[in-house]
Design an enzyme around this catalytic site. Structure first.
Site, mmCIF file in Angstrom:
data_model
loop_
_atom_site.group_PDB
_atom_site.id
_atom_site.type_symbol
_atom_site.label_atom_id
_atom_site.label_comp_id
_atom_site.label_asym_id
_atom_site.label_seq_id
_atom_site.Cartn_x
_atom_site.Cartn_y
_atom_site.Cartn_z
ATOM 1 N N LYS A 55 -0.420 -20.968 -19.526
ATOM 2 C CA LYS A 55 1.003 -20.576 -19.475
ATOM 3 C C LYS A 55 1.861 -21.785 -19.070
ATOM 4 C CE LYS A 55 -0.596 -16.004 -18.263
ATOM 5 N NZ LYS A 55 -0.190 -14.639 -18.065
ATOM 6 N N HIS A 102 1.458 -13.868 -28.028
ATOM 7 C CA HIS A 102 1.202 -13.453 -26.630
ATOM 8 C C HIS A 102 2.336 -12.535 -26.179
ATOM 9 C CE1 HIS A 102 0.689 -13.637 -22.289
ATOM 10 N NE2 HIS A 102 -0.557 -14.006 -22.532
ATOM 11 N N GLU A 123 3.943 -12.353 -23.555
ATOM 12 C CA GLU A 123 5.074 -13.029 -22.886
ATOM 13 C C GLU A 123 6.029 -13.637 -23.921
ATOM 14 O OE1 GLU A 123 2.747 -15.409 -20.156
ATOM 15 O OE2 GLU A 123 2.143 -13.572 -19.142
ATOM 16 N N GLU A 132 -4.899 -7.530 -25.496
ATOM 17 C CA GLU A 132 -4.356 -7.741 -24.163
ATOM 18 C C GLU A 132 -3.373 -6.623 -23.817
ATOM 19 O OE1 GLU A 132 -4.781 -12.035 -22.833
ATOM 20 O OE2 GLU A 132 -2.840 -11.879 -23.776
ATOM 21 N N GLY A 191 -1.632 -10.482 -15.736
ATOM 22 C CA GLY A 191 -1.067 -11.075 -14.525
ATOM 23 C C GLY A 191 -0.776 -10.077 -13.430
ATOM 24 N N SER A 228 -6.106 -9.874 -16.623
ATOM 25 C CA SER A 228 -6.706 -9.932 -15.282
ATOM 26 C C SER A 228 -8.231 -10.013 -15.311
ATOM 27 C CB SER A 228 -6.219 -8.756 -14.424
ATOM 28 O OG SER A 228 -4.808 -8.803 -14.276
ATOM 29 N N GLY A 280 -5.832 -15.812 -18.137
ATOM 30 C CA GLY A 280 -4.637 -16.461 -17.602
ATOM 31 C C GLY A 280 -4.922 -17.050 -16.228
HETATM 32 C C1 PEP Z 1 -2.980 -13.971 -20.429
HETATM 33 O O1 PEP Z 1 -2.019 -14.630 -20.079
HETATM 34 O O2 PEP Z 1 -3.311 -13.933 -21.623
HETATM 35 C C2 PEP Z 1 -3.738 -13.238 -19.411
HETATM 36 C C3 PEP Z 1 -4.710 -12.460 -19.788
HETATM 37 O O3 PEP Z 1 -3.349 -13.441 -18.109
HETATM 38 P P1 PEP Z 1 -4.134 -12.925 -16.788
HETATM 39 O O4 PEP Z 1 -5.591 -13.248 -16.992
HETATM 40 O O5 PEP Z 1 -3.524 -13.690 -15.677
HETATM 41 O O6 PEP Z 1 -3.910 -11.450 -16.705
#
Ligand code: PEP
Length: 255
Positions: A15, A98, A100, A170, A176, A216, A237
Site C-alpha cells: 500500500k 483493489h 481501496e 478480498e 486491514g 487480514s 497487506g
Molecule cells: C490488502 O491490502 O490486500 C489486504 C489484504 O490487507 P490486510 O492483509 O492488511 O487486510
C-alpha cells in the site's frame, strides 16, 4: 478441482508504506527468510520503491509488482503510470481493482477491465481483486457480486491469457480490519469464482487458475486459510510489512 495443478502465490501489498530506503531494508530482511519457498513470492510496492526493490531482489526468488497501472499507453494523464512503463523497469506483476482503489479513487468494474487489458497487453501478470462490502454480504449477494466483478474484469480476456491472471478474493470488511473471513467463507467464495471461470472458459482453465484470499491474513491464520481446497495463496497487506510474519505465511503456502 485439483489444487496440486495450481501454483500457490503469496503476494505482499505494501500500500502507501515504505520509503525506498525502508523498502531496501525490508526486502533484504525478507530475502533469506523466503529463500527456497515452494510457492511464488511477490512484493507489490509503491511506484517510488520499484527501482530500489527491483535491484534488491536480484538473485532472490522474490518477484516484484506494482499496485495499479493506467489503461492508456502514454499521454496527458498527469500522475499516472502505464503498464508499459512498469514492464520497461522489469516489473512482472500488477494489482488491479483493489478495493481501496475502487473505494477511494473511483475505480469501477469498467476501468478495472480496461486496466486488466492494458496490463495483459504489456505482458504483466495481473492480480485482480474482487470482493464484497459487509452490507452486500449481509444482503446475501456476495456470490452474485463477486461473479459479476469477475465476469466484467475478464471481459475480452482469452483462455490463453488467463495464465497471466491471478484472482484475489478480498472481502472488503476483512481488509486491514483484523476481521478475517473464516476458512469456510474464504473457500466458498474462491470456489464460486472458480465456477464462474469454468463457465466463462472451461474446467481445465478454472482448475489451473490461482485464486488467493486476502483480508487480514497473518502468521497465525494463514495455515488454516491456505489449507482450503480452493485457496491457492494470499494477498497480504499489513503482515507483508513484517519480514518474519510474511515468511511464516510463505512457509504455510509452501507445504
Ligand atoms: C490488502 O491490502 O490486500 C489486504 C489484504 O490487507 P490486510 O492483509 O492488511 O487486510
Amino acid at each position: 478441482m485439483n489444487k496440486k495443478v495450481r501454483k500457490a502465490v503469496i503476494a505482499g501489498n505494501w500500500k502507501m508504506n515504505k520509503t525506498p530506503a525502508e523498502a531496501k531494508v525490508l526486502v533484504e530482511e525478507m530475502a533469506p527468510l523466503v529463500k527456497g519457498a515452494d510457492c511464488g513470492v511477490v512484493v507489490c510496492v509503491p511506484y517510488v520503491d520499484l527501482c530500489t526493490v527491483l535491484d534488491a531482489v536480484k538473485g532472490t526468488n522474490i518477484e516484484v509488482g506494482a499496485e495499479n497501472c493506467h489503461w492508456e499507453k502514454s499521454g496527458a494523464y498527469t500522475g499516472e503510470i502505464s503498464a508499459d512503463m512498469l514492464v520497461s523497469m522489469g516489473v512482472q506483476y500488477v494489482i488491479i481493482g483493489h478495493s481501496e482503489r475502487r473505494t477511494y479513487f473511483g475505480d469501477t468494474d469498467v476501468t478495472v477491465q480496461k486496466r486488466v487489458r492494458a496490463a495483459l497487453d504489456a505482458g504483466l501478470t495481473v492480480i485482480l481483486c474482487v470482493g464484497e462490502y459487509l452490507e452486500q454480504r449481509e444482503q446475501g449477494i456476495t456470490d452474485e457480486l463477486v461473479a459479476m466483478q469477475t465476469k466484467i474484469a475478464l471481459g475480452g480476456v482469452s483462455k490463453q491469457e488467463l495464465s497471466k491472471i491471478i484472482i484475489a478474493y478480498e472481502p472488503v470488511w476483512a481488509i486491514g480490519t483484523g476481521k478475517t473471513a473464516t476458512a469456510e467463507q474464504a473457500n466458498e467464495v474462491c470456489s464460486v469464482i472458480r465456477g464462474v471461470v469454468a463457465g466463462l472458459y472451461d474446467n481445465a482453465a478454472a482448475d489451473a487458475l490461482t485464486i488467493q484470499y486476502g483480508g487480514s491474513m497473518n502468521a497465525k491464520n494463514a495455515e488454516e486459510l491456505l489449507d482450503q481446497p480452493d485457496v491457492d495463496g494470499g494477498l497480504i497487506g499489513g503482515a507483508s510489512l513484517k519480514a518474519a510474519d510474511f515468511s511464516v505465511i510463505v512457509k504455510a503456502a509452501s507445504r
